[in-house]
Design a protein around this motif. Structure first.
Motif, PDB file in Angstrom:
ATOM      1  N   ASP A 102       0.706  -1.121   0.015  1.00 20.97           N
ATOM      2  CA  ASP A 102      -0.116   0.013   0.021  1.00 20.97           C
ATOM      3  C   ASP A 102       0.788   1.205  -0.010  1.00 20.97           C
ATOM      4  O   ASP A 102       0.954   1.976   0.934  1.00 20.97           O
ATOM      5  N   VAL A 103       1.402   1.628  -1.079  1.00 24.58           N
ATOM      6  CA  VAL A 103       2.624   2.396  -1.268  1.00 24.58           C
ATOM      7  C   VAL A 103       2.414   3.682  -2.204  1.00 24.58           C
ATOM      8  O   VAL A 103       3.234   4.350  -2.403  1.00 24.58           O
ATOM      9  N   ALA A 104       1.235   3.426  -3.090  1.00 25.66           N
ATOM     10  CA  ALA A 104       1.218   4.677  -4.156  1.00 25.66           C
ATOM     11  C   ALA A 104      -0.343   4.433  -4.671  1.00 25.66           C
ATOM     12  O   ALA A 104      -1.143   3.544  -4.211  1.00 25.66           O
ATOM     13  N   ARG A 105      -0.841   5.378  -5.419  1.00 22.64           N
ATOM     14  CA  ARG A 105      -1.791   5.194  -6.051  1.00 22.64           C
ATOM     15  C   ARG A 105      -2.246   3.941  -6.835  1.00 22.64           C
ATOM     16  O   ARG A 105      -0.874   3.413  -7.483  1.00 22.64           O
ATOM     17  N   ASP A 126      -5.007   0.798 -11.796  1.00 19.41           N
ATOM     18  CA  ASP A 126      -5.781  -0.352 -12.162  1.00 19.41           C
ATOM     19  C   ASP A 126      -6.968  -0.567 -11.487  1.00 19.41           C
ATOM     20  O   ASP A 126      -7.882  -1.092 -11.820  1.00 19.41           O
ATOM     21  N   ARG A 127      -6.982   0.127 -10.124  1.00 19.49           N
ATOM     22  CA  ARG A 127      -8.147  -0.359  -9.241  1.00 19.49           C
ATOM     23  C   ARG A 127      -9.037   1.080  -9.234  1.00 19.49           C
ATOM     24  O   ARG A 127      -9.696   1.234  -8.298  1.00 19.49           O
ATOM     25  N   THR A 128      -8.702   1.960 -10.235  1.00 20.30           N
ATOM     26  CA  THR A 128      -9.445   3.420 -10.167  1.00 20.30           C
ATOM     27  C   THR A 128     -10.347   3.189 -11.228  1.00 20.30           C
ATOM     28  O   THR A 128     -10.111   3.057 -12.403  1.00 20.30           O
ATOM     29  N   ILE A 156     -10.929   2.561  -5.857  1.00 21.41           N
ATOM     30  CA  ILE A 156     -11.091   3.991  -5.927  1.00 21.41           C
ATOM     31  C   ILE A 156     -12.062   4.179  -7.015  1.00 21.41           C
ATOM     32  O   ILE A 156     -11.702   4.499  -8.081  1.00 21.41           O
ATOM     33  N   VAL A 157     -13.005   4.574  -6.397  1.00 19.20           N
ATOM     34  CA  VAL A 157     -14.128   4.762  -7.375  1.00 19.20           C
ATOM     35  C   VAL A 157     -14.945   6.120  -7.330  1.00 19.20           C
ATOM     36  O   VAL A 157     -15.310   6.760  -6.432  1.00 19.20           O
ATOM     37  N   GLY A 164      -2.004   8.135   0.384  1.00 18.58           N
ATOM     38  CA  GLY A 164      -1.753   9.347  -0.490  1.00 18.58           C
ATOM     39  C   GLY A 164      -3.339   9.538  -1.368  1.00 18.58           C
ATOM     40  O   GLY A 164      -4.431   9.617  -0.919  1.00 18.58           O
ATOM     41  N   GLY A 165      -3.222   9.493  -2.557  1.00 22.43           N
ATOM     42  CA  GLY A 165      -4.175   9.919  -3.449  1.00 22.43           C
ATOM     43  C   GLY A 165      -5.434   8.711  -3.340  1.00 22.43           C
ATOM     44  O   GLY A 165      -6.515   9.106  -3.730  1.00 22.43           O
ATOM     45  N   ASN A 166      -5.075   7.696  -2.837  1.00 24.34           N
ATOM     46  CA  ASN A 166      -6.231   6.647  -2.559  1.00 24.34           C
ATOM     47  C   ASN A 166      -6.865   7.263  -1.375  1.00 24.34           C
ATOM     48  O   ASN A 166      -8.032   6.364  -1.156  1.00 24.34           O
TER      49      ASN A 166
END
Ligand code: GTP
Ligand code: SPV
Ligand code: MN
Length: 616
Positions: free
Chosen positions: A82-85, A88-90, A208-209, A225-227
């Protein structure tokens, strides 16, 4: 504990400030689904910060840094997954797939909501539900917007307090009729009765929807972060881009700076769109190497732009902090950032020194003999892994920036004189070129790309397209977004800012950078602003035309005191018609995926470019 539904409604209402009925019912509805043990209505106060940091330190989720070196600062360590945006799950869940477009992951909104309701059911058991009211931009400003975030992550609460203006004044705005954006976040790690918490709760299954038609974000499974800071990419870019198209404004992945000509006193404002890791933070904190300019910081990541009453384009940075990449930030590359980090900062996934300070690759020239790395393990210079994660970050209030422009506080923003588009290009793209006109500038923005290097996977020289640096951040069909930019130009007419292309990253055959970059980029900005000034005051225009745009004429670029050999300078501005024509073929392929949504003006620009190149 297991709250019943009746309990939860009581829990939500118990401590609620005076809020409009729809706010209360929205929070209640989600609390009933998420089933937290407690509800906390946040107010962004200093006491709240003290309480939450103390709780997190006690739980081992934050490490307090040495107060004498980094006062009121903390280190958080995430789990390695869990280290970045997570692009592919956005998902963009517009009603119609075509409205998300070929560059976004689309899902049907009803199906996605059904899936996520299952994920959210009971997801906050054993945890506290925090309600965060936040304003993007000054509260009540002409370009500002407000939103609420629900979250079960105290780490998100603390970071949001730095990144956005967290204040209950937002509820007054809503009561006075302001539109508000609804965002919900859960790390997806409910606690069974008596179960002990982990240091960084999250879930391997992440979503991330975005629901652009109803202005909602539902985020599940990540704390990073952005998540998790939903004000940032989710609201301020993906949803805001949709709101901007609806209401005639722009939400962009751009830095924002103020420049004062110290000879004439004239003030300019400039925004620049560069993809991630292409130097936005550096340019936002530019230290000119040439006399004549004072540069002040307004923003490093996101800019909102809206036509003002005088017909010009006005801009704000909707954020209140920096969420900056730590590695590579040091006294030699960005001294302004280093002094911004004096205290009140949350660090995530950097290394810890024996003195209780932070460290990352590039912070200092000398490497400490011993560190605790970002995963909590002993580290020495002999270790064959980085001490800080490459995407480790600092979260710091923008008001600590020594170069902050006072206009950051201005309710209605600053008028924009020039917009730059840049990428990391080893070949083809010159150091600077002025767009022929707005439409040509939109074509330049739409074709931003960065080249892959030998160090990366894939074919060397292969282009990674990142139009307007917005590929992962545009909340609707990218072709419609280009259309919106074209319309904006028509509305602004002769009051529109000038558009430019820049490239600090051109290399020679041996892979050496041709341009020294960093503070020396002030020379390019100087030319850009003199070109803008000449256009505005009707004096003799700068530059000379080339097939790809207007380039500085001989002697126009100030090179006093910098050693750039004549052959390098020639290479920096070389326009090789053959390789440009090859690139045009790639652009044609790229454009083709947008089908009939592609604005005709952009295919026309492509053809006109080809003709100019063939004639060259
Ligand atoms: P995000 O926060 O992910 O959006 O990235 P960013 O656009 O803010 O990028 P950042 O400013 O962190 O810079 C990324 C990299 O570009 C760093 O390794 C810098 O050293 C490098 N860089 C910045 N400016 C220049 C320049 O003028 N020339 C060269 N060669 N490198 C630069
Ligand atoms: C980026 O990836 O462009 C960022 C970091 O600014 S994040 O906020 O995580 O999106
Ligand atoms: Mn960014």
């Amino acid at each position: 504990m297991g709250n019943t539904i009746e309990n939860i409604a009581t829990l939500v209402a118990a401590e609620a400030p005076a809020v409009r009925e729809d706010v209360l019912s929205w929070v209640t509805e989600f609390a009933e689904l998420l089933q937290p043990d407690a509800v906390r209505w946040c107010d962004g106060s200093e006491e709240e910060w003290q309480e939450l940091t103390a709780e997190m330190v006690a739980a081992g989720s934050l490490i307090p840094l040495n107060k004498d070196i980094r006062p009121n600062s903390f280190l958080a360590r995430s789990t390695p997954d869990d280290v970045a945006r997570v692009e592919d799950r956005t998902f963009i869940c517009s009603n119609e797939a075509i409205d998300a477009g070929p560059t976004n992951n689309w899902r049907d909104p009803q199906e996605m909501k059904a899936t996520l309701r299952e994920k959210f059911a009971g997801a906050m058991r054993g945890r506290t539900l925090y309600v965060i009211p936040f304003s993007m931009g000054p509260v009540g400003g002409a370009i500002s917007q407000v939103g609420l975030q629900l979250t079960d992550s105290p780490y998100a609460v603390l970071n949001m307090r730095i990144m956005a203006r967290v204040t209950p004044e937002v509820y007054t705005q809503i009561s006075n009729g302001a539109d508000w954006v609804r965002t919900v976040h859960s790390v997806g790690a409910p606690l069974a009765e008596g179960e002990e918490d982990v240091v960084w709760p999250c879930n391997p299954d992440k979503y991330i929807v975005h629901f652009p038609e109803t202005l909602e974000v539902w985020s599940y499974g990540s704390g990073y972060g952005g998540n998790a800071l939903l004000s940032k990419k989710c609201f301020a870019l993906r949803l805001a881009s949709v709101m901007g198209r609806r209401d005639n404004w722009l939400a962009e992945h751009m830095l924002l700076i103020k420049l004062t000509n110290t000879d004439t006193g004239r003030v300019f404002h400039l925004a620049a769109a560069f993809p991630s890791a292409c130097g936005k933070t550096n340019l936002a904190m530019l230290r000119p190497t040439i006399p004549g300019w004072e540069v002040e910081t307004l923003g490093d990541d996101i800019t909102w732009l809206r036509p003002g009453k005088d017909g010009r384009l006005y801009a704000i940075n909707p954020e209140a902090g920096f969420f900056g990449v730590a590695p590579g930030t040091g006294e030699s590359t960005n001294p302004t950032a280093m002094s911004t980090l004096w205290g009140n900062t949350i660090y995530t996934n950097v290394a810890l020194t024996d003195e209780g300070d932070v460290w990352w690759e590039g912070k200092t020239d000398s490497v400490p003999d011993h560190l605790i790395d970002w995963q909590g393990n002993d580290w020495t210079p002999d270790s064959d892994r980085p001490a800080a994660h490459p995407n480790s970050r600092f979260t710091v209030p923008i008001t600590q920036t020594p170069t902050l422009a006072e206009e950051w506080f201005a309710a209605d923003g600053v008028p924009i004189d020039a917009i730059l588009f840049g990428g990391r290009r080893a070949t083809n793209v010159p150091l600077v070129a002025k767009a022929r006109d707005w439409q040509h500038g939109v074509f330049i923005g739409a074709t931003i790309s960065s080249e892959k290097t030998a160090a990366q996977e894939g074919t060397v020289g292969e282009l990674r397209r990142d139009p307007f640096a917005m590929l992962p951040f545009c909340g609707y069909n990218m072709a419609d977004y280009w259309g919106h930019w074209l319309n904006m130009g028509e509305k602004l007419g002769d009051k529109a800012p000038q558009l430019f292309q820049v490239n600090w990253f051109r290399k020679d055959q041996d892979g050496r950078f041709l341009w020294p970059g960093f503070g020396e980029n002030s020379r390019v900005i100087d030319w850009i602003l003199r070109a803008v000034d000449a256009d505005n005051n009707g004096s003799e225009k700068l530059g000379e035309p080339s097939p790809i745009g207007v380039l500085p004429a001989d002697g126009e670029l100030n090179l006093d005191g910098v050693d750039v050999p004549a052959e390098d300078l020639a290479s920096l501005f070389d326009v090789d018609a053959e390789s440009w024509l090859a690139e045009c073929d790639l652009t044609e392929q790229f454009f083709a995926q947008f089908g009939e949504r592609l604005p005709a003006q952009l295919s026309a620009e492509l053809e006109a470019l080809r003709e100019r190149l063939r004639a060259a």
